[in-house]
Scaffold this motif. Structure first.
Motif, mmCIF file in Angstrom:
data_model
loop_
_atom_site.group_PDB
_atom_site.id
_atom_site.type_symbol
_atom_site.label_atom_id
_atom_site.label_comp_id
_atom_site.label_asym_id
_atom_site.label_seq_id
_atom_site.Cartn_x
_atom_site.Cartn_y
_atom_site.Cartn_z
ATOM 1 N N ALA A 1 0.832 -1.202 0.000
ATOM 2 C CA ALA A 1 0.000 0.000 0.000
ATOM 3 C C ALA A 1 0.871 1.259 0.000
ATOM 4 O O ALA A 1 0.529 2.263 -0.620
ATOM 5 C CB ALA A 1 -0.935 -0.008 1.198
ATOM 6 N N LEU A 2 1.987 1.212 0.681
ATOM 7 C CA LEU A 2 2.900 2.354 0.702
ATOM 8 C C LEU A 2 3.731 2.441 -0.585
ATOM 9 O O LEU A 2 4.163 3.526 -0.983
ATOM 10 C CB LEU A 2 3.834 2.265 1.904
ATOM 11 C CG LEU A 2 3.192 2.558 3.265
ATOM 12 C CD1 LEU A 2 4.193 2.302 4.375
ATOM 13 C CD2 LEU A 2 2.709 3.996 3.316
ATOM 14 N N MET A 3 3.959 1.331 -1.224
ATOM 15 C CA MET A 3 4.780 1.326 -2.434
ATOM 16 C C MET A 3 4.053 1.969 -3.614
ATOM 17 O O MET A 3 4.698 2.536 -4.499
ATOM 18 C CB MET A 3 5.211 -0.098 -2.786
ATOM 19 C CG MET A 3 6.170 -0.630 -1.754
ATOM 20 S SD MET A 3 7.329 -1.868 -2.292
ATOM 21 C CE MET A 3 7.814 -1.480 -3.879
ATOM 22 N N ILE A 4 2.741 1.896 -3.636
ATOM 23 C CA ILE A 4 1.982 2.470 -4.748
ATOM 24 C C ILE A 4 2.241 3.973 -4.874
ATOM 25 O O ILE A 4 2.621 4.442 -5.956
ATOM 26 C CB ILE A 4 0.486 2.144 -4.627
ATOM 27 C CG1 ILE A 4 0.284 0.644 -4.838
ATOM 28 C CG2 ILE A 4 -0.333 2.957 -5.626
ATOM 29 C CD1 ILE A 4 -1.136 0.177 -4.544
ATOM 30 N N PRO A 5 2.105 4.774 -3.829
ATOM 31 C CA PRO A 5 2.397 6.205 -3.997
ATOM 32 C C PRO A 5 3.882 6.488 -4.235
ATOM 33 O O PRO A 5 4.238 7.423 -4.950
ATOM 34 C CB PRO A 5 1.923 6.849 -2.700
ATOM 35 C CG PRO A 5 1.652 5.760 -1.757
ATOM 36 C CD PRO A 5 1.533 4.489 -2.532
ATOM 37 N N ILE A 6 4.753 5.648 -3.664
ATOM 38 C CA ILE A 6 6.190 5.851 -3.885
ATOM 39 C C ILE A 6 6.529 5.638 -5.360
ATOM 40 O O ILE A 6 7.259 6.432 -5.965
ATOM 41 C CB ILE A 6 7.013 4.916 -2.971
ATOM 42 C CG1 ILE A 6 6.868 5.362 -1.507
ATOM 43 C CG2 ILE A 6 8.482 4.895 -3.390
ATOM 44 C CD1 ILE A 6 7.474 4.409 -0.502
ATOM 45 N N VAL A 7 6.000 4.593 -5.955
ATOM 46 C CA VAL A 7 6.233 4.328 -7.368
ATOM 47 C C VAL A 7 5.635 5.448 -8.219
ATOM 48 O O VAL A 7 6.238 5.885 -9.208
ATOM 49 C CB VAL A 7 5.667 2.943 -7.758
ATOM 50 C CG1 VAL A 7 5.652 2.761 -9.259
ATOM 51 C CG2 VAL A 7 6.468 1.841 -7.087
ATOM 52 N N ALA A 8 4.478 5.932 -7.837
ATOM 53 C CA ALA A 8 3.845 7.017 -8.588
ATOM 54 C C ALA A 8 4.702 8.285 -8.531
ATOM 55 O O ALA A 8 4.874 8.981 -9.543
ATOM 56 C CB ALA A 8 2.450 7.284 -8.039
ATOM 57 N N ILE A 9 5.237 8.594 -7.373
ATOM 58 C CA ILE A 9 6.082 9.783 -7.222
ATOM 59 C C ILE A 9 7.368 9.624 -8.024
ATOM 60 O O ILE A 9 7.801 10.549 -8.725
ATOM 61 C CB ILE A 9 6.386 10.047 -5.730
ATOM 62 C CG1 ILE A 9 5.112 10.493 -5.019
ATOM 63 C CG2 ILE A 9 7.494 11.087 -5.576
ATOM 64 C CD1 ILE A 9 5.237 10.555 -3.511
ATOM 65 N N LEU A 10 7.982 8.459 -7.948
ATOM 66 C CA LEU A 10 9.210 8.221 -8.702
ATOM 67 C C LEU A 10 8.968 8.304 -10.206
ATOM 68 O O LEU A 10 9.792 8.846 -10.948
ATOM 69 C CB LEU A 10 9.814 6.862 -8.341
ATOM 70 C CG LEU A 10 10.475 6.778 -6.967
ATOM 71 C CD1 LEU A 10 10.955 5.364 -6.698
ATOM 72 C CD2 LEU A 10 11.628 7.755 -6.870
ATOM 73 N N SER A 11 7.846 7.780 -10.643
ATOM 74 C CA SER A 11 7.559 7.855 -12.081
ATOM 75 C C SER A 11 7.345 9.302 -12.512
ATOM 76 O O SER A 11 7.737 9.690 -13.607
ATOM 77 C CB SER A 11 6.359 6.993 -12.445
ATOM 78 O OG SER A 11 5.176 7.561 -11.940
ATOM 79 N N ALA A 12 6.742 10.096 -11.649
ATOM 80 C CA ALA A 12 6.544 11.508 -11.979
ATOM 81 C C ALA A 12 7.878 12.244 -12.025
ATOM 82 O O ALA A 12 8.068 13.147 -12.847
ATOM 83 C CB ALA A 12 5.622 12.161 -10.965
ATOM 84 N N LEU A 13 8.808 11.860 -11.172
ATOM 85 C CA LEU A 13 10.102 12.539 -11.125
ATOM 86 C C LEU A 13 11.077 12.067 -12.199
ATOM 87 O O LEU A 13 11.937 12.832 -12.623
ATOM 88 C CB LEU A 13 10.747 12.328 -9.748
ATOM 89 C CG LEU A 13 10.034 12.968 -8.555
ATOM 90 C CD1 LEU A 13 10.716 12.582 -7.257
ATOM 91 C CD2 LEU A 13 10.015 14.481 -8.713
ATOM 92 N N VAL A 14 10.939 10.834 -12.637
ATOM 93 C CA VAL A 14 11.913 10.275 -13.563
ATOM 94 C C VAL A 14 11.331 10.076 -14.964
ATOM 95 O O VAL A 14 11.918 10.498 -15.958
ATOM 96 C CB VAL A 14 12.449 8.924 -13.024
ATOM 97 C CG1 VAL A 14 13.367 8.266 -14.029
ATOM 98 C CG2 VAL A 14 13.162 9.132 -11.703
ATOM 99 N N VAL A 15 10.188 9.457 -15.065
ATOM 100 C CA VAL A 15 9.656 9.054 -16.356
ATOM 101 C C VAL A 15 9.146 10.255 -17.153
ATOM 102 O O VAL A 15 9.423 10.356 -18.351
ATOM 103 C CB VAL A 15 8.555 7.989 -16.177
ATOM 104 C CG1 VAL A 15 7.882 7.668 -17.488
ATOM 105 C CG2 VAL A 15 9.137 6.736 -15.544
ATOM 106 N N ARG A 16 8.444 11.152 -16.527
ATOM 107 C CA ARG A 16 7.891 12.303 -17.263
ATOM 108 C C ARG A 16 8.982 13.175 -17.897
ATOM 109 O O ARG A 16 8.875 13.515 -19.072
ATOM 110 C CB ARG A 16 6.986 13.133 -16.364
ATOM 111 C CG ARG A 16 5.647 12.492 -16.146
ATOM 112 C CD ARG A 16 4.739 13.371 -15.334
ATOM 113 N NE ARG A 16 3.521 12.653 -14.988
ATOM 114 C CZ ARG A 16 2.699 13.034 -14.048
ATOM 115 N NH1 ARG A 16 2.944 14.124 -13.351
ATOM 116 N NH2 ARG A 16 1.611 12.334 -13.784
ATOM 117 N N PRO A 17 10.014 13.550 -17.154
ATOM 118 C CA PRO A 17 11.070 14.343 -17.810
ATOM 119 C C PRO A 17 11.760 13.573 -18.940
ATOM 120 O O PRO A 17 12.107 14.160 -19.971
ATOM 121 C CB PRO A 17 12.063 14.639 -16.680
ATOM 122 C CG PRO A 17 11.272 14.529 -15.436
ATOM 123 C CD PRO A 17 10.240 13.486 -15.705
#
Length: 93
Positions: free
Chosen positions: A10-26
């Motif tokens: 449950a905690l990993m879901i928002p962590i993965v979402a935040i990491l994807s926003a910081l890494v994948v989008r740019p």
């Protein structure tokens, strides 16, 4: 045992979402900019090739017109130029 992993997942879901926003989008934005630059360069080269092709087609049309308008005269001119070149007293160097 599985019940203990539920909060971790449950905690990993928002962590993965935040990491994807910081890494994948740019990274995706960078790839998009690279593709735009590449397509602009390709379009410019295509325009240059089209312009060169048009110039060559115009030259071929002129040559075709010369040949069809003055067919035998052109052959005679070529022969005369060839004869002039072989009798030219100037050295080839």
């Amino acid at each position: 045992m599985v019940d203990d992993l539920v909060p971790i997942f449950a905690l990993m879901i928002p962590i993965v979402a935040i990491l994807s926003a910081l890494v994948v989008r740019p990274w995706l934005r960078l790839k998009e900019r690279q593709m735009q630059a590449s397509s602009a360069a390709t379009a410019e080269k295509a325009a240059q090739y089209a312009a060169q092709t048009e110039r060559l087609e115009q030259r071929v049309r002129v040559l075709e017109r010369i040949i069809t308008d003055r067919g035998i005269a052109v052959a005679d001119e070529i022969d005369r130029l060839r004869d002039d070149r072989t009798t030219d007293p100037r050295p080839l160097n």
